[in-house]
Write an enzyme that holds these catalytic residues in place. Structure first.
Site, PDB file in Angstrom:
ATOM      1  N   THR A  40       0.822  -1.215   0.000  1.00  0.00           N
ATOM      2  CA  THR A  40       0.000   0.000   0.000  1.00  0.00           C
ATOM      3  C   THR A  40       0.856   1.266   0.000  1.00  0.00           C
ATOM      4  OG1 THR A  40      -0.057  -0.068   2.399  1.00  0.00           O
ATOM      5  CG2 THR A  40      -1.928  -1.095   1.240  1.00  0.00           C
ATOM      6  N   GLY A  97       2.188   4.620  -0.872  1.00  0.00           N
ATOM      7  CA  GLY A  97       1.755   5.687  -1.777  1.00  0.00           C
ATOM      8  C   GLY A  97       0.264   5.974  -1.790  1.00  0.00           C
ATOM      9  N   CYS A 119      -0.596   9.883  -1.267  1.00  0.00           N
ATOM     10  CA  CYS A 119      -0.192  10.729  -2.408  1.00  0.00           C
ATOM     11  C   CYS A 119      -1.123  10.492  -3.587  1.00  0.00           C
ATOM     12  CB  CYS A 119       1.237  10.390  -2.842  1.00  0.00           C
ATOM     13  SG  CYS A 119       2.477  10.621  -1.556  1.00  0.00           S
TER      14      CYS A 119
HETATM   15  N1  LIG Z   1      -5.961  -1.651   2.732  1.00  0.00           N
HETATM   16  C1  LIG Z   1      -6.716  -0.726   2.142  1.00  0.00           C
HETATM   17  N2  LIG Z   1      -7.769  -1.072   1.364  1.00  0.00           N
HETATM   18  C2  LIG Z   1      -8.523  -0.144   0.756  1.00  0.00           C
HETATM   19  N3  LIG Z   1      -8.324   1.184   0.881  1.00  0.00           N
HETATM   20  C3  LIG Z   1      -7.285   1.611   1.651  1.00  0.00           C
HETATM   21  C4  LIG Z   1      -6.431   0.691   2.317  1.00  0.00           C
HETATM   22  N4  LIG Z   1      -5.486   1.402   3.008  1.00  0.00           N
HETATM   23  C5  LIG Z   1      -5.751   2.707   2.765  1.00  0.00           C
HETATM   24  N5  LIG Z   1      -6.846   2.846   1.980  1.00  0.00           N
HETATM   25  C6  LIG Z   1      -7.418   4.107   1.485  1.00  0.00           C
HETATM   26  O1  LIG Z   1      -6.343   4.827   0.877  1.00  0.00           O
HETATM   27  C7  LIG Z   1      -6.546   6.222   1.022  1.00  0.00           C
HETATM   28  C8  LIG Z   1      -5.313   6.847   1.707  1.00  0.00           C
HETATM   29  O2  LIG Z   1      -5.429   6.616   3.095  1.00  0.00           O
HETATM   30  P1  LIG Z   1      -4.226   6.377   4.097  1.00  0.00           P
HETATM   31  O3  LIG Z   1      -3.532   5.083   3.736  1.00  0.00           O
HETATM   32  O4  LIG Z   1      -4.791   6.470   5.457  1.00  0.00           O
HETATM   33  O5  LIG Z   1      -3.282   7.601   3.742  1.00  0.00           O
HETATM   34  P2  LIG Z   1      -1.709   7.836   4.003  1.00  0.00           P
HETATM   35  O6  LIG Z   1      -0.966   7.156   2.888  1.00  0.00           O
HETATM   36  O7  LIG Z   1      -1.600   9.325   3.972  1.00  0.00           O
HETATM   37  O8  LIG Z   1      -1.382   7.236   5.330  1.00  0.00           O
HETATM   38  C9  LIG Z   1      -7.848   6.363   1.828  1.00  0.00           C
HETATM   39  O9  LIG Z   1      -8.921   6.526   0.925  1.00  0.00           O
HETATM   40  C10 LIG Z   1      -7.925   5.041   2.569  1.00  0.00           C
HETATM   41  O10 LIG Z   1      -9.253   4.755   3.003  1.00  0.00           O
HETATM   42  C1  LIG Z   2       8.685  11.781  -1.027  1.00  0.00           C
HETATM   43  C2  LIG Z   2       7.533  11.208  -0.271  1.00  0.00           C
HETATM   44  N1  LIG Z   2       6.414  11.928  -0.148  1.00  0.00           N
HETATM   45  C3  LIG Z   2       5.362  11.428   0.547  1.00  0.00           C
HETATM   46  C4  LIG Z   2       5.435  10.176   1.135  1.00  0.00           C
HETATM   47  C5  LIG Z   2       4.267   9.628   1.905  1.00  0.00           C
HETATM   48  O1  LIG Z   2       3.459   9.003   1.004  1.00  0.00           O
HETATM   49  P1  LIG Z   2       2.091   8.265   1.326  1.00  0.00           P
HETATM   50  O2  LIG Z   2       1.273   8.298   0.100  1.00  0.00           O
HETATM   51  O3  LIG Z   2       1.488   8.817   2.557  1.00  0.00           O
HETATM   52  O4  LIG Z   2       2.573   6.805   1.471  1.00  0.00           O
HETATM   53  P2  LIG Z   2       3.330   6.029   2.607  1.00  0.00           P
HETATM   54  O5  LIG Z   2       4.668   6.581   2.850  1.00  0.00           O
HETATM   55  O6  LIG Z   2       2.447   6.183   3.785  1.00  0.00           O
HETATM   56  O7  LIG Z   2       3.387   4.665   2.037  1.00  0.00           O
HETATM   57  C6  LIG Z   2       6.611   9.443   0.963  1.00  0.00           C
HETATM   58  N2  LIG Z   2       6.748   8.206   1.497  1.00  0.00           N
HETATM   59  N3  LIG Z   2       7.656   9.982   0.268  1.00  0.00           N
END
Ligand SMILES: Nc1ncnc2c1ncn2[C@@H]1O[C@H](COP(=O)(O)OP(=O)(O)O)[C@@H](O)[C@H]1O
Ligand SMILES: Cc1ncc(COP(=O)(O)OP(=O)(O)O)c(N)n1
Length: 263
Positions: free
Chosen positions: A204, A206, A209
Site C-alpha cells: 500500500t 503511496g 499521495c
Molecule cells: N488496505 C486498504 N484497502 C482499501 N483502501 C485503503 C487501504 N489502506 C488505505 N486505503 C485508502 O487509501 C486512502 C489513503 O489513506 P491512508 O492510507 O490512510 O493515507 P496515508 O498514505 O496518507 O497514510 C484512503 O482513501 C484510505 O481509506
Molecule cells: C517523497 C515522499 N512523499 C510522501 C510520502 C508519503 O506518502 P504516502 O502516500 O502517505 O505513502 P506512505 O509513505 O504512507 O506509504 C513518501 N513516502 N515519500
C-alpha cells in the site's frame, strides 16, 4: 485542451509515493501532470534512507516557471520538509487562482519523518488556510490537532478540528483504522462518508499521495469537491487492490490498474 495539474512534493526514488506517484496518477486520470520538487529522498520498499531539501529559491523558481507560462487548473502539495518551504509554498498557492489539495505529509508508512517538527505550526497557520481540500491521515490529524481517532465515531471531531485551521473542506482518511476503508469529507455543513472494502494487501505504499493527486486531477477536469473525492476514492481503491510486491518490503499501489484490466 488537456487540463494541467501541478504537484509540489518530494521525490521518492522507489517510485511508489511522492512526485512519482503523483505524476503516474495524473497520467492515469487523463490530465497533464507537472512538478515542483521540494526535496529528494533516497527511498525504497524498506523505508527512507536519506532526504535532502531544495533551497526555497529553487522551489519558487520551479513554481513560477510552470504557473506563469503554462498555467494550472489545480495544485496538489505533499512533502514540504521544513517551515521555510511550507511558508513559501503557502504564499505561492495564495497567489494562484486554482483549487489546492493539501496532503499534510508528516511521516511515511515506515515511520520516517518527512516534515520537521518545527514546521507543524506553519502547516496549521499558513498552509491549511489556503487549502481547498486538506487530506490528513490519522497520524497527521493527531500531530496537527491533538485529536486521536480510534473509531469512525471520532472522525467528525477530527474533521471539525482540521476545519478550524481554515481549509474549505477536510477529508479525514481512515486508512489506518481496522475494518472497511472509510474516509469522511466535510465542509462543516455537508458530510460525505466514503466507504470501500479494505483490501488485505500489504503493498500500500503511496496511498495518500495517490488519493490527493487523483482529487486534484478530478478538480482540474471540472468536478465539484464531493465528485472529485468520490472519483479519487474509486481510483485509489482499485490501485490498492492491485498493489504489488517490489523489493523486500512494502510494495506500491498500482497506478496503472485501469490500463491493465482494460476498464
Ligand atoms: N488496505 C486498504 N484497502 C482499501 N483502501 C485503503 C487501504 N489502506 C488505505 N486505503 C485508502 O487509501 C486512502 C489513503 O489513506 P491512508 O492510507 O490512510 O493515507 P496515508 O498514505 O496518507 O497514510 C484512503 O482513501 C484510505 O481509506
Ligand atoms: C517523497 C515522499 N512523499 C510522501 C510520502 C508519503 O506518502 P504516502 O502516500 O502517505 O505513502 P506512505 O509513505 O504512507 O506509504 C513518501 N513516502 N515519500
Amino acid at each position: 485542451m488537456i487540463p494541467t495539474v501541478l504537484t509540489v512534493a518530494g521525490s521518492d526514488s522507489g517510485g511508489g509515493a511522492g512526485i512519482q506517484a503523483d505524476l503516474k496518477t495524473m497520467l492515469a486520470l487523463g490530465v497533464h501532470g507537472m512538478s515542483v520538487i521540494t526535496a529528494v529522498t533516497a527511498q525504497n520498499s524498506l523505508g527512507v534512507q536519506g532526504a535532502w531539501e531544495l533551497p526555497v529559491a529553487a522551489v519558487r523558481a520551479q513554481y513560477r516557471s510552470v504557473v506563469d507560462d503554462i498555467g494550472v487548473r489545480a495544485v496538489k502539495t505533499g512533502m514540504l520538509a521544513s517551515a521555510e518551504l511550507v511558508e513559501a509554498v503557502a504564499g505561492l498557492i495564495a497567489g494562484t487562482d486554482a483549487p489546492a489539495v493539501v496532503d499534510p505529509v508528516g511521516v511515511s508508512k515506515h515511520g520516517d519523518s518527512l516534515l520537521a517538527a518545527s514546521a507543524l505550526d506553519s502547516v496549521r497557520t499558513k498552509l491549511l488556510p489556503v487549502a481547498t481540500v486538506a487530506t490528513p491521515n490519522l497520524d497527521e490529524v493527531a500531530q496537527l490537532t491533538g485529536v486521536r481517532v480510534e473509531s469512525e465515531g471520532d472522525m467528525r471531531r477530527a474533521a471539525a478540528a482540521v476545519l478550524g485551521h481554515g481549509p474549505r473542506w477536510a477529508l479525514i482518511k481512515g486508512g489506518h483504522l481496522a475494518g472497511d476503508a472509510v474516509d469522511l469529507l466535510t465542509d462543516g455543513s455537508e458530510e460525505h462518508w466514503l466507504r470501500a472494502p479494505r483490501h488485505d494487501n500489504r503493498h500500500t505504499h503511496g496511498t495518500g499521495c495517490t488519493l490527493a493527486s487523483a482529487i486534484a486531477a478530478q478538480l482540474a477536469k471540472g468536478d465539484s469537491v464531493p465528485e472529485a473525492v468520490a472519483a479519487a476514492k474509486e481510483y485509489v481503491t482499485g490501485a490498492v487492490a492491485a498493489g504489488f510486491a517490489l523489493g523486500g518490503g512494502i510494495g506500491p499501489v498500482d497506478h496503472g490498474w485501469r490500463f491493465r484490466d482494460g476498464s
